[in-house]
Structures are given as C-alpha cells and as structure tokens.
Design a protein around this motif. Structure first.
Motif, short mmCIF file in Angstrom:
data_model
loop_
_atom_site.label_atom_id
_atom_site.label_comp_id
_atom_site.label_asym_id
_atom_site.label_seq_id
_atom_site.Cartn_x
_atom_site.Cartn_y
_atom_site.Cartn_z
N SER A 1 0.82 -1.21 0.00
CA SER A 1 0.00 0.00 0.00
C SER A 1 0.85 1.26 0.00
N LEU B 1 0.78 4.28 -2.77
CA LEU B 1 0.69 5.69 -2.40
C LEU B 1 1.83 6.49 -3.01
N ASP B 2 3.01 5.89 -3.11
CA ASP B 2 4.14 6.55 -3.76
C ASP B 2 3.83 6.86 -5.23
N VAL C 1 0.87 7.54 -6.49
CA VAL C 1 -0.04 8.69 -6.44
C VAL C 1 0.73 9.98 -6.15
N GLU D 1 -8.68 10.04 -2.80
CA GLU D 1 -8.53 8.68 -2.29
C GLU D 1 -9.63 7.75 -2.81
N TYR E 1 -8.65 5.93 -6.06
CA TYR E 1 -7.48 5.05 -6.13
C TYR E 1 -7.82 3.72 -6.82
#
Length: 83
Positions: A40, A44-45, A47, A60, A63
């Motif tokens: 996860s 996130l990296d 994004v 969010e 995603y």
C-alpha cells in the motif's frame, strides 16, 4: 499527453518505486498488485509521484481506478490532455 506517453510515464514511476521488478512483461489489463510486489505504501508513492511530476490530484476514493495500466491510463488521460 497521449495514451502512450502516459503509459511510459507510469512505467517510469513504477521503475523508480520498484527498481528490482522486471516491467518488460507487464500486462496492461492485469492489476499491478497481481504482477508486482507492491504494498500500500508503494501504491501511495505512485499517487504522490504523479502529483509531484504533473500536479495531478487524485482523490482517495479514485485510487481504485489505478489498479492496472489500462485503468490508470484511462483515468489519467482526461487530466493530462494539456500536459
């Protein structure tokens, strides 16, 4: 940006985040998590890197649209048309 340019940008980001992964056989219609060792935080990296490089804001709730290469390119294409 064209679809191919967006795809190449995503590949570049993935190569930075997961440098040990072989991306040459990445299937566009299969989720990244099924093909790669992404957790996860790695996701996130991705994004955050899109935000940093292109000032693309991804809520969010959206995603889920970034699960595979096909869905990611389709989601980003209207946002990156003028880049």
């Amino acid at each position: 940006m064209t679809r191919e340019e967006i795809r190449n940008e995503i590949l570049d980001i993935l190569a930075d985040i997961a440098p040990d992964e072989d991306l040459s056989g990445l299937k566009d219609d299969v989720s990244f998590r099924e093909q790669m060792e992404l957790d996860s935080m790695d996701f996130l990296d991705i994004v955050m890197e899109l935000r940093k490089r292109h000032r693309v804001q991804i809520p969010e709730d959206d995603y889920v649209n970034l699960a595979s290469m096909d869905s990611t390119v389709a989601y980003l294409e209207p946002m990156m048309v003028n880049l």
